[in-house]
Write an enzyme that holds these catalytic residues in place. Structure first.
Site, mmCIF file in Angstrom:
data_model
loop_
_atom_site.group_PDB
_atom_site.id
_atom_site.type_symbol
_atom_site.label_atom_id
_atom_site.label_comp_id
_atom_site.label_asym_id
_atom_site.label_seq_id
_atom_site.Cartn_x
_atom_site.Cartn_y
_atom_site.Cartn_z
ATOM 1 N N GLU A 104 -3.955 8.278 7.420
ATOM 2 C CA GLU A 104 -4.927 7.348 6.834
ATOM 3 C C GLU A 104 -5.247 6.223 7.810
ATOM 4 O O GLU A 104 -6.408 5.808 7.953
ATOM 5 C CB GLU A 104 -4.380 6.783 5.520
ATOM 6 C CG GLU A 104 -5.365 5.937 4.746
ATOM 7 C CD GLU A 104 -4.811 5.438 3.417
ATOM 8 O OE1 GLU A 104 -5.562 4.712 2.712
ATOM 9 O OE2 GLU A 104 -3.657 5.745 3.078
ATOM 10 N N GLU A 120 2.235 1.893 -3.402
ATOM 11 C CA GLU A 120 1.194 2.483 -4.261
ATOM 12 C C GLU A 120 1.195 4.005 -4.126
ATOM 13 O O GLU A 120 1.121 4.738 -5.112
ATOM 14 C CB GLU A 120 -0.170 1.917 -3.871
ATOM 15 C CG GLU A 120 -1.359 2.588 -4.527
ATOM 16 C CD GLU A 120 -2.559 2.677 -3.608
ATOM 17 O OE1 GLU A 120 -3.147 3.775 -3.512
ATOM 18 O OE2 GLU A 120 -2.911 1.662 -2.985
ATOM 19 N N HIS A 121 1.311 4.508 -2.890
ATOM 20 C CA HIS A 121 1.370 5.950 -2.661
ATOM 21 C C HIS A 121 2.612 6.552 -3.309
ATOM 22 O O HIS A 121 2.547 7.618 -3.939
ATOM 23 C CB HIS A 121 1.400 6.243 -1.152
ATOM 24 C CG HIS A 121 0.067 6.271 -0.502
ATOM 25 N ND1 HIS A 121 -0.445 7.377 0.124
ATOM 26 C CD2 HIS A 121 -0.885 5.304 -0.374
ATOM 27 C CE1 HIS A 121 -1.651 7.113 0.618
ATOM 28 N NE2 HIS A 121 -1.932 5.843 0.344
ATOM 29 N N HIS A 123 0.823 -1.201 0.000
ATOM 30 C CA HIS A 123 0.000 0.000 0.000
ATOM 31 C C HIS A 123 0.863 1.260 0.000
ATOM 32 O O HIS A 123 0.571 2.227 -0.716
ATOM 33 C CB HIS A 123 -0.924 -0.007 1.221
ATOM 34 C CG HIS A 123 -1.675 1.260 1.411
ATOM 35 N ND1 HIS A 123 -1.320 2.212 2.349
ATOM 36 C CD2 HIS A 123 -2.755 1.771 0.763
ATOM 37 C CE1 HIS A 123 -2.151 3.225 2.291
ATOM 38 N NE2 HIS A 123 -3.029 2.993 1.345
#
Length: 406
Positions: free
Chosen positions: A126, A49-50, A46
């Protein structure tokens, strides 16, 4: 019609031309997610991905964002337990420009250390936002209850502790290990013809990375219970049951059954829990499929004092389903609902790109809409009975978030 091409390096391309639209959606699908992580690097899929959006050798993060804003396009990404996807939707006249930027991000992301430290703070927020949403986090707790220490039980976002340890070299090593040609599918849908495949192949068809043989450990469904005390207005309850793996021949029977159980406003859970008892605003069920297993989940949120009645109501609904199966009317209506949802879901270039990319990445096959309709029509009381007996034959897993659990 879906066209497929495998490049010399093993990377696959799927393209569906839709001449009636003026948009094109391009997706890069990578067969890696939290399932492919370890306890020590959980969350790296994840976070990576950022970081693909945080600048390349020739473009800053702001320039990447401005590039799509300037053409009225959209760019985004998401990470799941088994795959990661980066995608862009643009006017057909801008498809080559969008492809060039996506390729630049894929191959030339700089993973600058200062950018990493800033983005870690974003992901920390997040995670905090997710923790502040108990009706979301309870589903992560259910995965852990159902799969234990298996990677399918890991949270996709990871933890702050793990994120702090990630370095640029960690990201580059993960890309080398997981972003290999055999693990990548480029899916395109929209007003685009077969010649666009040549453009894709010119960017993605030649890169090489060492392909390591990975053997996935099949998880065992566990009937565990996880409870968390949290100062919330509601108690949030999730129940988990053994599901079906991706591509199982009984999948449509399970989906038809789930529609009746908790997949719509006319479902039994919605009617029994919300309409008749007024116990919950939100109550539903859904089925998650993975490469080698699945999980059927029931969720409901209610006031703490009503939790025992909620659990009794859900158990009574399940007992009746297990005992008697579906009525003729429920079977017929659920099949028609499923067919309608399927057809409506395939009306956008985004949904076609997603469906084709996921099918190619995970199944390596595609079925026509007519074939899927035939499979839905073939669902019978006998096949429903089979999936009911399979799904509910074992004890359930439980996740609960509520104030002052005693």
């Amino acid at each position: 019609m879906i066209q497929r091409h495998t490049c010399g390096n093993g990377l696959r391309i799927v393209l569906e031309n839709i001449p009636s639209v003026r948009s094109v959606t391009i997706g890069i699908w990578v067969l890696t997610g939290s399932r492919n992580e370890t306890k020590m690097n959980n969350g790296i899929s994840h976070f990576l991905e950022h970081m693909f959006f945080k600048g390349t050798d020739t473009r800053s993060a702001q320039e990447i964002a401005e590039a799509f804003d300037s053409i009225g396009g959209q760019i985004n990404a998401f990470t799941s337990k088994e795959y990661t996807c980066f995608y862009a939707k643009v006017l057909d006249t801008h498809k080559d420009y969008a492809l060039e930027i996506l390729a630049d991000m894929f191959f030339n992301s700089s993973f600058d250390e200062e950018e990493m430290e800033r983005e870690k703070k974003v992901v920390y927020e997040e995670i905090k936002m997710y923790e502040d949403t108990p009706d979301d986090i309870v589903h992560d707790l259910l995965a852990r209850a159902s799969f234990g220490d298996h990677p399918l039980g890991y949270p996709i976002l990871g933890t702050e502790e793990h994120l702090k340890s990630f370095s640029p070299e960690d990201l580059r090593n993960y890309v080398e290990q997981r972003y290999t040609p055999d693990n990548v599918v480029i899916s395109v849908a929209g007003n685009v013809d077969e010649s666009f495949m040549n453009n894709i192949a010119s960017y993605f068809g030649k890169f090489e990375r060492n392909v390591g043989k990975e053997s996935l450990e099949t998880p065992t469904f566990l009937a565990n219970r996880i409870e968390r005390n949290k100062d919330t207005e509601q108690a949030h309850l999730c129940l988990g049951f053994n599901g079906l793996k991706l591509g199982d021949e009984n999948t449509y029977s399970l989906v038809v059954m789930n529609n009746v159980l908790g997949g719509s406003m006319s479902s039994r859970l919605f009617q029994d829990v919300r309409e008749k008892q007024g116990l919950a605003y939100s109550v539903f069920s859904y089925h998650s499929t993975y490469l080698d297993n699945g999980l059927l989940t029931i969720y409901a949120g209610t006031g703490k004092e009503q939790l025992p009645l909620l659990q009794d109501t859900i158990n009574n609904t399940l007992e009746l389903l297990i005992k008697d199966g579906l009525t003729d009317k429920e079977l017929r209506n659920s099949k028609e609902q499923l067919k309608g949802s399927l057809m409506l879901s395939l009306e956008s270039t985004n949904s076609k790109m997603s469906r084709n990319g996921r099918n190619e990445l995970l199944l390596r096959r595609h079925r026509s809409l007519d074939d899927m309709i035939k499979e839905i029509d073939a669902v019978s009381h006998e096949s429903i009975r089979k999936v009911i007996d399979y799904t509910f034959r074992n004890s359930q897993s439980v996740a609960l978030i509520a104030p002052e659990i005693s």
